[in-house]
Motif scaffolding. Sequence first.
Motif, PDB file in Angstrom:
ATOM      1  N   ILE A   1       0.833  -1.202   0.000  1.00  0.00           N
ATOM      2  CA  ILE A   1       0.000   0.000   0.000  1.00  0.00           C
ATOM      3  C   ILE A   1       0.874   1.261   0.000  1.00  0.00           C
ATOM      4  O   ILE A   1       0.603   2.229  -0.723  1.00  0.00           O
ATOM      5  CB  ILE A   1      -0.949   0.001   1.212  1.00  0.00           C
ATOM      6  CG1 ILE A   1      -2.085  -0.999   0.986  1.00  0.00           C
ATOM      7  CG2 ILE A   1      -1.511   1.390   1.467  1.00  0.00           C
ATOM      8  CD1 ILE A   1      -3.075  -0.577  -0.091  1.00  0.00           C
ATOM      9  N   LYS A   2       1.930   1.240   0.783  1.00  0.00           N
ATOM     10  CA  LYS A   2       2.838   2.394   0.807  1.00  0.00           C
ATOM     11  C   LYS A   2       3.458   2.626  -0.569  1.00  0.00           C
ATOM     12  O   LYS A   2       3.617   3.771  -1.014  1.00  0.00           O
ATOM     13  CB  LYS A   2       3.936   2.180   1.850  1.00  0.00           C
ATOM     14  CG  LYS A   2       3.491   2.362   3.283  1.00  0.00           C
ATOM     15  CD  LYS A   2       4.622   2.054   4.254  1.00  0.00           C
ATOM     16  CE  LYS A   2       5.780   3.027   4.115  1.00  0.00           C
ATOM     17  NZ  LYS A   2       6.860   2.765   5.117  1.00  0.00           N
ATOM     18  N   ALA A   3       3.809   1.540  -1.249  1.00  0.00           N
ATOM     19  CA  ALA A   3       4.383   1.666  -2.590  1.00  0.00           C
ATOM     20  C   ALA A   3       3.361   2.271  -3.555  1.00  0.00           C
ATOM     21  O   ALA A   3       3.692   3.151  -4.366  1.00  0.00           O
ATOM     22  CB  ALA A   3       4.848   0.299  -3.096  1.00  0.00           C
ATOM     23  N   LEU A   4       2.127   1.810  -3.483  1.00  0.00           N
ATOM     24  CA  LEU A   4       1.074   2.348  -4.338  1.00  0.00           C
ATOM     25  C   LEU A   4       0.841   3.825  -4.056  1.00  0.00           C
ATOM     26  O   LEU A   4       0.773   4.644  -4.986  1.00  0.00           O
ATOM     27  CB  LEU A   4      -0.219   1.573  -4.120  1.00  0.00           C
ATOM     28  CG  LEU A   4      -1.423   2.122  -4.892  1.00  0.00           C
ATOM     29  CD1 LEU A   4      -1.384   1.669  -6.330  1.00  0.00           C
ATOM     30  CD2 LEU A   4      -2.735   1.722  -4.233  1.00  0.00           C
ATOM     31  N   GLU A   5       0.697   4.173  -2.795  1.00  0.00           N
ATOM     32  CA  GLU A   5       0.439   5.563  -2.423  1.00  0.00           C
ATOM     33  C   GLU A   5       1.535   6.481  -2.951  1.00  0.00           C
ATOM     34  O   GLU A   5       1.253   7.549  -3.517  1.00  0.00           O
ATOM     35  CB  GLU A   5       0.333   5.696  -0.907  1.00  0.00           C
ATOM     36  CG  GLU A   5      -0.916   5.110  -0.308  1.00  0.00           C
ATOM     37  CD  GLU A   5      -0.947   5.271   1.192  1.00  0.00           C
ATOM     38  OE1 GLU A   5      -2.005   5.633   1.725  1.00  0.00           O
ATOM     39  OE2 GLU A   5       0.088   5.036   1.842  1.00  0.00           O
ATOM     40  N   TRP A   6       2.790   6.072  -2.764  1.00  0.00           N
ATOM     41  CA  TRP A   6       3.888   6.920  -3.213  1.00  0.00           C
ATOM     42  C   TRP A   6       3.884   7.051  -4.732  1.00  0.00           C
ATOM     43  O   TRP A   6       4.055   8.151  -5.271  1.00  0.00           O
ATOM     44  CB  TRP A   6       5.227   6.364  -2.740  1.00  0.00           C
ATOM     45  CG  TRP A   6       6.335   7.346  -2.956  1.00  0.00           C
ATOM     46  CD1 TRP A   6       6.776   8.308  -2.096  1.00  0.00           C
ATOM     47  CD2 TRP A   6       7.115   7.496  -4.154  1.00  0.00           C
ATOM     48  NE1 TRP A   6       7.779   9.048  -2.671  1.00  0.00           N
ATOM     49  CE2 TRP A   6       8.011   8.578  -3.929  1.00  0.00           C
ATOM     50  CE3 TRP A   6       7.151   6.843  -5.375  1.00  0.00           C
ATOM     51  CZ2 TRP A   6       8.922   8.997  -4.891  1.00  0.00           C
ATOM     52  CZ3 TRP A   6       8.056   7.263  -6.340  1.00  0.00           C
ATOM     53  CH2 TRP A   6       8.932   8.319  -6.098  1.00  0.00           C
ATOM     54  N   GLN A   7       3.682   5.928  -5.419  1.00  0.00           N
ATOM     55  CA  GLN A   7       3.735   5.967  -6.881  1.00  0.00           C
ATOM     56  C   GLN A   7       2.588   6.778  -7.460  1.00  0.00           C
ATOM     57  O   GLN A   7       2.769   7.541  -8.427  1.00  0.00           O
ATOM     58  CB  GLN A   7       3.721   4.556  -7.450  1.00  0.00           C
ATOM     59  CG  GLN A   7       4.074   4.476  -8.922  1.00  0.00           C
ATOM     60  CD  GLN A   7       5.483   4.971  -9.186  1.00  0.00           C
ATOM     61  OE1 GLN A   7       6.457   4.347  -8.813  1.00  0.00           O
ATOM     62  NE2 GLN A   7       5.609   6.127  -9.841  1.00  0.00           N
ATOM     63  N   GLU A   8       1.405   6.634  -6.905  1.00  0.00           N
ATOM     64  CA  GLU A   8       0.265   7.417  -7.395  1.00  0.00           C
ATOM     65  C   GLU A   8       0.484   8.914  -7.178  1.00  0.00           C
ATOM     66  O   GLU A   8       0.001   9.734  -7.961  1.00  0.00           O
ATOM     67  CB  GLU A   8      -1.022   6.959  -6.711  1.00  0.00           C
ATOM     68  CG  GLU A   8      -1.516   5.601  -7.176  1.00  0.00           C
ATOM     69  CD  GLU A   8      -1.981   5.612  -8.619  1.00  0.00           C
ATOM     70  OE1 GLU A   8      -2.821   6.455  -8.974  1.00  0.00           O
ATOM     71  OE2 GLU A   8      -1.488   4.783  -9.407  1.00  0.00           O
ATOM     72  N   ALA A   9       1.194   9.261  -6.123  1.00  0.00           N
ATOM     73  CA  ALA A   9       1.483  10.676  -5.849  1.00  0.00           C
ATOM     74  C   ALA A   9       2.652  11.202  -6.670  1.00  0.00           C
ATOM     75  O   ALA A   9       2.884  12.415  -6.708  1.00  0.00           O
ATOM     76  CB  ALA A   9       1.773  10.869  -4.363  1.00  0.00           C
TER      77      ALA A   9
END
Length: 379
Positions: free
Chosen positions: A40-48
Motif C-alpha cells: 500500500i505504501k508503494a502504491l500511495e507513493w507511486q500514485e502521488a
Amino acid sequence: MKHLKNIRLIVLAILSSAFFINCSTAQNPIYNQSIEESMIKALEWQEAHPIMALAPTDWTNGAYYVGVARAHKATKAMMYMAALKNQGYWNNWQTFKRLHHADDVAISYSYLYIDMTDRRRNFVDLEPTKKFIDAHLYEPDAWKEGKDKSAMGKTILWWWCDALFMAPPVINLYAKHTKQPKYVDDMHKFYIETYNQLYDKEEHLFARDMRFVWTGSKKDMKEPNGKKIFWSRGNGWVLAGLALLLEDMPNDYKHRSFYENLYKEMAAKILSIQPEDGLWRTSLLSPESYDHGEVSGSGFYTFALAWGVNNGLLDKAKYTPALKKAWNALADCQHEDGRVGWVQNIGASPEPASFDSWQNFGTGAFLMAGSEILKLDNQ
C-alpha cells in the motif's frame, strides 16, 4: 493535471484509511500485514509521483498497472481498484499509438482486469484494445515482413524479449475474456518466432535482442568475464509474462506444454543463480559487473517463481526459502515514504542502479512480487 493529482490523492487517502481498518480486524491467521502495508505504501507513493516515458498509456504505466491489478486480485483492497479505474477513465481506455509495437498495448491488461472483475456498470470501453490487437496481429508492417535489417534483428514482430511481457498476456487475456481462442493461436505464432530467435537453449535465458545472441564470432558481445550478456530485467519480463500467460491459458490448449516447459526451465535457471543476499544482479551471468541487487528484475522473478509454487508448477520446499529471502531483500529496498529504490533506469542491457533510482515499472514489479508472496503460506 494538478487538479487530477489532488483528486487521486484524496480518493487514495480515504480508501487507505478504510483498508487499514479492515486489516486490523482480519481473521485469517496467516495474514501478513507487513507485506500488505509495504504494498500500500508503494502504491500511495507511486500514485502521488506519476511518471511516464512517453504518455500515460505507455509501457511503463502498463507494467505498473499490471502490478496494481495483481495486488487487487490478491488482497481485494479497494485502493488498488480505485487507482486502476482512475487511470483507465482518464486514459479514455486508449492504448498508445504504435499499433505494431508490443509495448503500446501493455496498458490494456489493466483495462481487461477491471472489466472482468467489476462489470456491473459497464465501465470499460474495450474497443481501443480490440482495434490494437487486430491491427497488431493481422495488419502488415516492416518488422513482420523482415524489412528492418538493423543489428537488433527487427525482422519479426516481437524482436526484443521484453515484448513477451507486453503483448502476449494481454492478447491471451483478451481471448479468454471474449471467448475467442483464435487469438491465442495467433499469439503463439509470434511467440515462437521470438523464442527461436532469442532463447539460448544452453543457458535457458533470453538474449534481449539479436545484438546479444552468440554466433561463434569473435565479434560476439560478452561480459568482462567472457560470459554471455543476459539482462536481468529482460528475462524478468519474460518469466513474469509466462506466469501471466499460464494463469489465463486454457488447461487443454494444444501448445500449453511448450509454455509450461519453458517456464520451468527458466525458473530452475533463475533459482540456481540467485545471489546470497536474495536479489539478482542486472547482469545475470556476470554479477560482479554491477555488484548490487536490482529491484525490477528481482521483483518479476519473485512474482513468477512464487506464482509457480502457488499454482503447483514448482516445488514448494525447494523454492520457498529463496522466495522469502528475495522478498525480504526487496522490502529492504523500499524507502520509509514508500518509494521503491534500486530500480535500473529504462534501458536494454545491464546497467547499474542505486538506492534512490526508481521507476513506475519497478513499483509494478514490487507489487506483483508481494501479491504472490502473500499466498505462499497458504500452500
